[in-house]
Design a protein around this motif. Structure first.
Motif, PDB file in Angstrom:
ATOM      1  N   ASP A  13     -33.435  34.644 -32.455  1.00 45.59           N
ATOM      2  CA  ASP A  13     -34.561  34.547 -33.384  1.00 45.59           C
ATOM      3  C   ASP A  13     -34.139  33.749 -34.619  1.00 45.59           C
ATOM      4  O   ASP A  13     -33.116  34.040 -35.228  1.00 45.59           O
ATOM      5  N   GLY A  14     -34.917  32.755 -34.987  1.00 46.34           N
ATOM      6  CA  GLY A  14     -34.593  31.911 -36.137  1.00 46.34           C
ATOM      7  C   GLY A  14     -33.590  30.810 -35.810  1.00 46.34           C
ATOM      8  O   GLY A  14     -33.164  30.075 -36.694  1.00 46.34           O
ATOM      9  N   LEU A  15     -33.223  30.706 -34.526  1.00 43.25           N
ATOM     10  CA  LEU A  15     -32.284  29.675 -34.092  1.00 43.25           C
ATOM     11  C   LEU A  15     -32.993  28.709 -33.153  1.00 43.25           C
ATOM     12  O   LEU A  15     -33.993  29.050 -32.536  1.00 43.25           O
ATOM     13  N   VAL A  16     -32.458  27.508 -33.045  1.00 41.21           N
ATOM     14  CA  VAL A  16     -33.018  26.492 -32.162  1.00 41.21           C
ATOM     15  C   VAL A  16     -31.886  25.869 -31.353  1.00 41.21           C
ATOM     16  O   VAL A  16     -30.765  25.732 -31.845  1.00 41.21           O
ATOM     17  N   ASP A  17     -32.187  25.526 -30.100  1.00 48.32           N
ATOM     18  CA  ASP A  17     -31.201  24.862 -29.248  1.00 48.32           C
ATOM     19  C   ASP A  17     -31.114  23.397 -29.666  1.00 48.32           C
ATOM     20  O   ASP A  17     -32.108  22.669 -29.587  1.00 48.32           O
ATOM     21  N   ILE A  18     -29.932  22.955 -30.101  1.00 49.62           N
ATOM     22  CA  ILE A  18     -29.747  21.570 -30.534  1.00 49.62           C
ATOM     23  C   ILE A  18     -28.945  20.755 -29.516  1.00 49.62           C
ATOM     24  O   ILE A  18     -28.502  19.647 -29.805  1.00 49.62           O
ATOM     25  N   GLY A  19     -28.787  21.280 -28.318  1.00 48.73           N
ATOM     26  CA  GLY A  19     -28.024  20.584 -27.289  1.00 48.73           C
ATOM     27  C   GLY A  19     -28.572  19.219 -26.926  1.00 48.73           C
ATOM     28  O   GLY A  19     -27.836  18.332 -26.505  1.00 48.73           O
ATOM     29  N   ASN A  20     -29.892  19.025 -27.117  1.00 45.02           N
ATOM     30  CA  ASN A  20     -30.496  17.729 -26.824  1.00 45.02           C
ATOM     31  C   ASN A  20     -30.048  16.640 -27.800  1.00 45.02           C
ATOM     32  O   ASN A  20     -30.234  15.457 -27.539  1.00 45.02           O
ATOM     33  N   LEU A  21     -29.433  17.015 -28.908  1.00 45.39           N
ATOM     34  CA  LEU A  21     -28.935  16.042 -29.889  1.00 45.39           C
ATOM     35  C   LEU A  21     -27.530  15.556 -29.558  1.00 45.39           C
ATOM     36  O   LEU A  21     -26.998  14.694 -30.244  1.00 45.39           O
ATOM     37  N   ALA A  22     -26.947  16.113 -28.521  1.00 43.38           N
ATOM     38  CA  ALA A  22     -25.545  15.834 -28.199  1.00 43.38           C
ATOM     39  C   ALA A  22     -25.401  14.972 -26.950  1.00 43.38           C
ATOM     40  O   ALA A  22     -26.297  14.894 -26.114  1.00 43.38           O
ATOM     41  N   GLN A  23     -24.219  14.375 -26.850  1.00 47.60           N
ATOM     42  CA  GLN A  23     -23.805  13.704 -25.626  1.00 47.60           C
ATOM     43  C   GLN A  23     -22.933  14.703 -24.870  1.00 47.60           C
ATOM     44  O   GLN A  23     -21.972  15.233 -25.420  1.00 47.60           O
ATOM     45  N   TRP A  24     -23.237  14.948 -23.604  1.00 47.14           N
ATOM     46  CA  TRP A  24     -22.529  15.934 -22.798  1.00 47.14           C
ATOM     47  C   TRP A  24     -21.644  15.207 -21.789  1.00 47.14           C
ATOM     48  O   TRP A  24     -22.133  14.360 -21.023  1.00 47.14           O
ATOM     49  N   GLY A  32     -23.484  14.991  -6.786  1.00 44.27           N
ATOM     50  CA  GLY A  32     -24.733  15.724  -6.614  1.00 44.27           C
ATOM     51  C   GLY A  32     -24.914  16.892  -7.568  1.00 44.27           C
ATOM     52  O   GLY A  32     -25.973  17.516  -7.590  1.00 44.27           O
ATOM     53  N   PHE A  33     -23.878  17.204  -8.367  1.00 40.51           N
ATOM     54  CA  PHE A  33     -23.940  18.324  -9.308  1.00 40.51           C
ATOM     55  C   PHE A  33     -23.440  17.876 -10.684  1.00 40.51           C
ATOM     56  O   PHE A  33     -22.456  18.400 -11.193  1.00 40.51           O
ATOM     57  N   PRO A  34     -24.131  16.899 -11.309  1.00 40.52           N
ATOM     58  CA  PRO A  34     -23.656  16.325 -12.573  1.00 40.52           C
ATOM     59  C   PRO A  34     -23.829  17.260 -13.768  1.00 40.52           C
ATOM     60  O   PRO A  34     -24.604  18.225 -13.717  1.00 40.52           O
ATOM     61  N   ILE A  35     -23.136  16.945 -14.840  1.00 39.48           N
ATOM     62  CA  ILE A  35     -23.172  17.764 -16.062  1.00 39.48           C
ATOM     63  C   ILE A  35     -24.581  17.838 -16.657  1.00 39.48           C
ATOM     64  O   ILE A  35     -24.928  18.844 -17.286  1.00 39.48           O
ATOM     65  N   ARG A  36     -25.407  16.844 -16.446  1.00 38.78           N
ATOM     66  CA  ARG A  36     -26.764  16.867 -17.021  1.00 38.78           C
ATOM     67  C   ARG A  36     -27.580  18.064 -16.527  1.00 38.78           C
ATOM     68  O   ARG A  36     -28.545  18.479 -17.167  1.00 38.78           O
ATOM     69  N   LEU A  37     -27.183  18.658 -15.402  1.00 42.90           N
ATOM     70  CA  LEU A  37     -27.923  19.801 -14.857  1.00 42.90           C
ATOM     71  C   LEU A  37     -27.794  21.054 -15.716  1.00 42.90           C
ATOM     72  O   LEU A  37     -28.626  21.954 -15.609  1.00 42.90           O
ATOM     73  N   VAL A  38     -26.797  21.134 -16.594  1.00 40.25           N
ATOM     74  CA  VAL A  38     -26.707  22.301 -17.486  1.00 40.25           C
ATOM     75  C   VAL A  38     -27.780  22.254 -18.574  1.00 40.25           C
ATOM     76  O   VAL A  38     -27.966  23.220 -19.294  1.00 40.25           O
ATOM     77  N   ARG A  39     -28.498  21.130 -18.662  1.00 41.24           N
ATOM     78  CA  ARG A  39     -29.526  20.964 -19.687  1.00 41.24           C
ATOM     79  C   ARG A  39     -30.936  20.882 -19.110  1.00 41.24           C
ATOM     80  O   ARG A  39     -31.881  20.602 -19.827  1.00 41.24           O
ATOM     81  N   ASP A  40     -31.117  21.121 -17.810  1.00 41.05           N
ATOM     82  CA  ASP A  40     -32.431  20.913 -17.193  1.00 41.05           C
ATOM     83  C   ASP A  40     -33.356  22.136 -17.220  1.00 41.05           C
ATOM     84  O   ASP A  40     -34.457  22.091 -16.688  1.00 41.05           O
ATOM     85  N   HIS A  55     -11.166  23.160 -16.442  1.00 43.90           N
ATOM     86  CA  HIS A  55     -12.322  22.264 -16.423  1.00 43.90           C
ATOM     87  C   HIS A  55     -12.887  22.230 -17.843  1.00 43.90           C
ATOM     88  O   HIS A  55     -13.009  23.272 -18.483  1.00 43.90           O
ATOM     89  N   ASP A  56     -13.226  21.043 -18.321  1.00 48.27           N
ATOM     90  CA  ASP A  56     -13.705  20.876 -19.695  1.00 48.27           C
ATOM     91  C   ASP A  56     -15.146  20.399 -19.731  1.00 48.27           C
ATOM     92  O   ASP A  56     -15.540  19.542 -18.939  1.00 48.27           O
ATOM     93  N   ILE A  57     -15.902  20.948 -20.676  1.00 53.12           N
ATOM     94  CA  ILE A  57     -17.232  20.449 -21.017  1.00 53.12           C
ATOM     95  C   ILE A  57     -17.160  20.068 -22.487  1.00 53.12           C
ATOM     96  O   ILE A  57     -16.773  20.886 -23.331  1.00 53.12           O
ATOM     97  N   HIS A  58     -17.511  18.815 -22.805  1.00 45.73           N
ATOM     98  CA  HIS A  58     -17.479  18.323 -24.183  1.00 45.73           C
ATOM     99  C   HIS A  58     -18.900  18.092 -24.676  1.00 45.73           C
ATOM    100  O   HIS A  58     -19.698  17.446 -23.994  1.00 45.73           O
ATOM    101  N   ILE A  59     -19.189  18.637 -25.846  1.00 45.37           N
ATOM    102  CA  ILE A  59     -20.502  18.518 -26.468  1.00 45.37           C
ATOM    103  C   ILE A  59     -20.285  17.746 -27.767  1.00 45.37           C
ATOM    104  O   ILE A  59     -19.749  18.286 -28.732  1.00 45.37           O
ATOM    105  N   LYS A  60     -20.687  16.471 -27.785  1.00 42.21           N
ATOM    106  CA  LYS A  60     -20.384  15.567 -28.903  1.00 42.21           C
ATOM    107  C   LYS A  60     -21.660  15.227 -29.655  1.00 42.21           C
ATOM    108  O   LYS A  60     -22.611  14.694 -29.097  1.00 42.21           O
ATOM    109  N   PHE A  61     -21.670  15.562 -30.958  1.00 44.22           N
ATOM    110  CA  PHE A  61     -22.801  15.259 -31.833  1.00 44.22           C
ATOM    111  C   PHE A  61     -22.463  14.056 -32.707  1.00 44.22           C
ATOM    112  O   PHE A  61     -21.319  13.905 -33.140  1.00 44.22           O
ATOM    113  N   VAL A  62     -23.455  13.213 -32.990  1.00 41.26           N
ATOM    114  CA  VAL A  62     -23.248  12.041 -33.834  1.00 41.26           C
ATOM    115  C   VAL A  62     -22.916  12.474 -35.257  1.00 41.26           C
ATOM    116  O   VAL A  62     -22.032  11.915 -35.894  1.00 41.26           O
TER     117      VAL A  62
END
Length: 180
Positions: A13-24, A32-40, A55-62
């Protein structure tokens, strides 16, 4: 760490998902199972790693962002040995200065797992340009991992402003902010 739906709603509550602002990006992915599927927003699809651990997942914001939670949707009942059981989250301005934020042990997670990274920053928020989620191990000593969804939660107030409130103050911008 596991929360029911009503607890999740209260937590975010009071929070927003900002993952769409990042490069994953990730250390590996099975064809057939790319990283973009964690955002669909579909719990039926998933990213699958391919290769040896960790295994690494990198979330990079400008720009630097202030984060409260990193949330992962995991499904032990379907994924079994592909389900992560140990995570290490690090953050920094880039790869050169990543610092450990927290390490999490998971017990057969089914649903959303919310990792409170804000507790390791200032004023209850973690400031970073880059967040690394490292999967250190899986249940039943599995090799590859499945992550169905991921979200990065930040305070809504940091991203909720109108065009009149844009924080630009340069003379050049002010001279061009009116339509002719």
């Amino acid at each position: 760490m596991k929360k029911s739906k009503s607890e999740t709603q209260k937590l975010t509550d009071g929070l927003v998902d900002i993952g769409n602002l990042a490069q994953w990006t990730c250390s590996s992915e099975k064809s057939g199972f790319p990283i973009r599927l964690v955002r669909d927003d579909n719990v039926e699809t998933y990213w699958q790693s391919d290769g040896s651990q960790p295994h690494d997942i990198h979330i990079k914001f400008v720009k630097r962002v202030s984060v409260k939670y990193i949330s992962l949707y995991l499904q032990y009942t379907f994924d079994e040995s592909y389900t992560p059981d140990r995570l290490r989250i690090s953050a920094g301005t880039g790869f050169h200065d990543l610092e450990l934020v927290t390490t999490v042990q998971l017990e057969e997670p089914t649903g959303w797992v919310h990792v409170p990274v804000g507790d390791f920053g200032r004023n209850g928020l973690l400031d970073a340009n880059l967040i690394e989620v490292k999967i250190l191990g899986n249940h039943q000593n599995g090799k590859d991992s499945h992550v169905r969804l991921m979200k990065v939660y930040a305070p809504e107030t940091h991203f909720n402003f109108s065009i009149d409130e844009l924080p630009y103050t340069s003379t050049q911008f002010k001279s061009r902010n009116q339509l002719r």
